[in-house]
Design an enzyme around this catalytic site. Structure first.
Site, mmCIF file in Angstrom:
data_model
loop_
_atom_site.group_PDB
_atom_site.id
_atom_site.type_symbol
_atom_site.label_atom_id
_atom_site.label_comp_id
_atom_site.label_asym_id
_atom_site.label_seq_id
_atom_site.Cartn_x
_atom_site.Cartn_y
_atom_site.Cartn_z
ATOM 1 N N CYS A 113 0.814 -1.225 0.000
ATOM 2 C CA CYS A 113 0.000 0.000 0.000
ATOM 3 C C CYS A 113 0.842 1.268 0.000
ATOM 4 O O CYS A 113 0.353 2.341 -0.352
ATOM 5 C CB CYS A 113 -0.971 -0.019 1.175
ATOM 6 S SG CYS A 113 -2.154 -1.360 1.003
ATOM 7 N N HIS A 254 -3.675 6.965 2.051
ATOM 8 C CA HIS A 254 -4.060 5.640 1.559
ATOM 9 C C HIS A 254 -5.450 5.309 2.096
ATOM 10 O O HIS A 254 -5.789 5.648 3.229
ATOM 11 C CB HIS A 254 -3.034 4.608 2.041
ATOM 12 C CG HIS A 254 -3.424 3.201 1.743
ATOM 13 N ND1 HIS A 254 -3.783 2.801 0.480
ATOM 14 C CD2 HIS A 254 -3.526 2.108 2.534
ATOM 15 C CE1 HIS A 254 -4.084 1.514 0.511
ATOM 16 N NE2 HIS A 254 -3.940 1.065 1.747
ATOM 17 N N ASN A 284 -10.148 -0.664 -0.716
ATOM 18 C CA ASN A 284 -8.684 -0.555 -0.686
ATOM 19 C C ASN A 284 -8.113 -1.159 -1.973
ATOM 20 O O ASN A 284 -8.161 -2.370 -2.163
ATOM 21 C CB ASN A 284 -8.161 -1.298 0.557
ATOM 22 C CG ASN A 284 -6.640 -1.206 0.687
ATOM 23 O OD1 ASN A 284 -5.955 -0.717 -0.217
ATOM 24 N ND2 ASN A 284 -6.129 -1.684 1.809
HETATM 25 C C1 LIG Z 1 -10.625 -5.884 9.136
HETATM 26 C C2 LIG Z 1 -11.255 -4.843 10.037
HETATM 27 C C3 LIG Z 1 -12.210 -3.978 9.247
HETATM 28 C C4 LIG Z 1 -12.038 -5.535 11.141
HETATM 29 O O1 LIG Z 1 -12.626 -4.581 11.966
HETATM 30 P P1 LIG Z 1 -12.597 -4.766 13.557
HETATM 31 O O2 LIG Z 1 -13.415 -3.692 14.124
HETATM 32 O O3 LIG Z 1 -11.152 -4.855 13.935
HETATM 33 O O4 LIG Z 1 -13.323 -6.106 13.717
HETATM 34 P P2 LIG Z 1 -12.759 -7.412 14.414
HETATM 35 O O5 LIG Z 1 -11.594 -7.951 13.656
HETATM 36 O O6 LIG Z 1 -12.581 -7.074 15.856
HETATM 37 O O7 LIG Z 1 -13.988 -8.379 14.231
HETATM 38 C C5 LIG Z 1 -15.203 -8.169 14.899
HETATM 39 C C6 LIG Z 1 -16.151 -9.263 14.517
HETATM 40 O O8 LIG Z 1 -16.628 -9.038 13.173
HETATM 41 C C7 LIG Z 1 -16.497 -10.241 12.420
HETATM 42 N N1 LIG Z 1 -16.277 -9.933 11.014
HETATM 43 C C8 LIG Z 1 -15.109 -9.844 10.343
HETATM 44 N N2 LIG Z 1 -15.339 -9.558 9.056
HETATM 45 C C9 LIG Z 1 -16.673 -9.453 8.910
HETATM 46 C C10 LIG Z 1 -17.508 -9.153 7.830
HETATM 47 N N3 LIG Z 1 -17.032 -8.905 6.597
HETATM 48 N N4 LIG Z 1 -18.832 -9.118 8.033
HETATM 49 C C11 LIG Z 1 -19.351 -9.341 9.248
HETATM 50 N N5 LIG Z 1 -18.605 -9.631 10.326
HETATM 51 C C12 LIG Z 1 -17.275 -9.681 10.161
HETATM 52 C C13 LIG Z 1 -15.324 -10.951 13.039
HETATM 53 O O9 LIG Z 1 -15.375 -12.318 12.727
HETATM 54 C C14 LIG Z 1 -15.526 -10.659 14.508
HETATM 55 O O10 LIG Z 1 -16.471 -11.556 15.017
HETATM 56 P P3 LIG Z 1 -16.262 -12.209 16.467
HETATM 57 O O11 LIG Z 1 -16.217 -11.032 17.400
HETATM 58 O O12 LIG Z 1 -17.459 -13.057 16.580
HETATM 59 O O13 LIG Z 1 -14.965 -12.934 16.373
HETATM 60 C C15 LIG Z 1 -10.199 -3.959 10.699
HETATM 61 O O14 LIG Z 1 -9.457 -4.723 11.615
HETATM 62 C C16 LIG Z 1 -9.266 -3.363 9.716
HETATM 63 O O15 LIG Z 1 -9.656 -2.513 8.934
HETATM 64 N N6 LIG Z 1 -7.969 -3.743 9.756
HETATM 65 C C17 LIG Z 1 -6.997 -3.216 8.872
HETATM 66 C C18 LIG Z 1 -7.101 -3.933 7.609
HETATM 67 C C19 LIG Z 1 -6.354 -3.205 6.528
HETATM 68 O O16 LIG Z 1 -6.518 -2.039 6.380
HETATM 69 N N7 LIG Z 1 -5.547 -3.913 5.764
HETATM 70 C C20 LIG Z 1 -4.832 -3.356 4.711
HETATM 71 C C21 LIG Z 1 -3.811 -2.407 5.217
HETATM 72 S S1 LIG Z 1 -2.982 -1.669 3.900
#
Ligand SMILES: CC(C)(COP(=O)(O)OP(=O)(O)OC[C@H]1O[C@@H](n2cnc3c(N)ncnc32)[C@H](O)[C@@H]1OP(=O)(O)O)[C@@H](O)C(=O)NCCC(=O)NCCS
Length: 329
Positions: A113, A254, A284
């Site tokens: 990224c 980004h 993204n």
């Molecule tokens: C991936 C991301 C959106 C998840 O958001 P979060 O608030 O951290 O959510 P969590 O990982 O704590 O998950 C919360 C719950 O939602 C669930 N969940 C994950 N993806 C889901 C989806 N697409 N739809 C519904 N529920 C989802 C998880 O399984 C979890 O359930 P659980 O509590 O029963 O285990 C977030 O962590 C994120 O944006 N991370 C950075 C990713 C990124 O930017 N990557 C590229 C960088 S360049």
């Protein structure tokens, strides 16, 4: 010695739109969850047979038209991507052929990224040294080729797009690219990667069965790191250039997660109206988010000659970069 400046932009997104509602039909997720956690409403995916070089070529063609030059005038092509058409030859070679940029040499740059910022910083050095006068820098990714429909955690986050800028020498007294801050933190590699398909784990039936050719990530770990570092690298480059945040005309971060962008804006104390945001429409798109955002901002008349612009990104690796420049067209 010359400084480098950005003299044209171009971008392209594929036609097919995948909405959150479409994803609700495929796996257990909801529009509400995706919007609240990420800010994403929809993303664009390539058609079958469409590759990163096709998006890159479309973006580059728009750029050439905007600048009013022929492809044969390009000296060098740098393609930032983690989804090359194939491992080799480089996507830059494929792009050179597609554009008919017969006088250019080129290479791919893998910075995830932050790849576009790494590539602009690299390309600017060729201009700075006087070695080349027209460097085409492309950020392009077809993330839909490396995300699994069986993994809702990552599938919702990514999209496909390409954006491009042209680097040329500044005129005497012109500022162009003023500073860049580039970092790598290899200790973060485990948190966001595609585990197989390289020399460590070449493709086998087993790697395919285990879905190791897709993006694997620890979303929480990446979020925690990115939310802190995006703000850090944005604040630091302004500080070391003695630029006040109110002097910025445009901030192009980004687009990984709306909450990461909001946190950076808050730490910087920047007016949200000055921030580029397209994560809602494109998700993204890895190396493409920033050049697409710059091109759209220019098209919309949000930025013009003399404006101070900051771009910043944190990505897989971890890779980090921010770059401060004056818009010159
Ligand atoms: C991936 C991301 C959106 C998840 O958001 P979060 O608030 O951290 O959510 P969590 O990982 O704590 O998950 C919360 C719950 O939602 C669930 N969940 C994950 N993806 C889901 C989806 N697409 N739809 C519904 N529920 C989802 C998880 O399984 C979890 O359930 P659980 O509590 O029963 O285990 C977030 O962590 C994120 O944006 N991370 C950075 C990713 C990124 O930017 N990557 C590229 C960088 S360049």
């Amino acid at each position: 010695m010359y400084n480098a400046k950005i003299t044209a932009t171009g971008y392209h997104v594929p036609e097919k739109v995948i909405t959150n509602a479409d994803l609700e039909q495929i796996f257990d997720t909801s529009d509400e969850w995706i919007r609240a956690r990420t800010g994403i409403r929809e993303r664009h995916h390539v058609a079958k047979g469409e590759a990163t070089s096709d998006l890159a070529a479309a973006a580059a063609c728009k750029l050439l038209k905007q600048r009013g030059i022929a492809a044969t005038e390009i000296d060098c092509i740098i393609v930032a991507t983690v989804t090359p058409d194939m491992l080799f030859p480089s996507t830059a070679c494929v792009l050179q052929e597609k554009l008919g940029a017969s006088n250019a040499w080129g290479f791919d740059l893998s910075g995830a990224c932050a790849g576009f910022i790494f590539a602009v910083a690299t390309g600017s050095q060729f201009v700075h040294s006087g070695a080349y006068r027209k460097v085409l820098v492309v950020g392009a990714d077809v993330m839909s080729s490396i995300i699994s429909l069986k993994d809702r955690n990552t599938y919702v986050l990514f999209g496909d797009a390409a954006g491009a800028v042209l680097l040329e020498p500044t005129a005497p007294g012109e500022e162009g690219i003023m500073d860049f801050l580039l970092q790598t933190d290899g200790s973060g590699g485990q948190y966001l990667c595609m585990p197989a398909g390289g020399s460590l784990r070449p493709a086998t039936h087993e790697t395919v069965e285990k879905k190791l050719h897709f993006v694997h990530q620890d979303g929480r770990a990446v979020f925690k790191y990115a939310v802190q570092k995006m703000a850090d690298i944005s604040v630091e480059i302004l500080k070391r250039n003695r630029v006040s945040v109110s002097d910025l005309a445009l901030y192009a971060p980004h687009q990984a997660n709306m909450r990461i962008i909001d946190a950076a804006l808050e730490r910087m104390g920047l007016d949200p109206a000055k921030c580029v945001r397209n994560i809602d429409r494109y998700a993204n798109t890895t190396a493409a988010t920033i050049p697409v955002g710059l091109a759209e901002a220019y098209e919309a008349g949000r930025v013009g000659k003399g404006d101070l612009v900051l771009m910043a990104s944190v990505g897989a690796g971890f890779t980090l970069g921010s770059l401060l420049f004056r818009w010159s067209f």
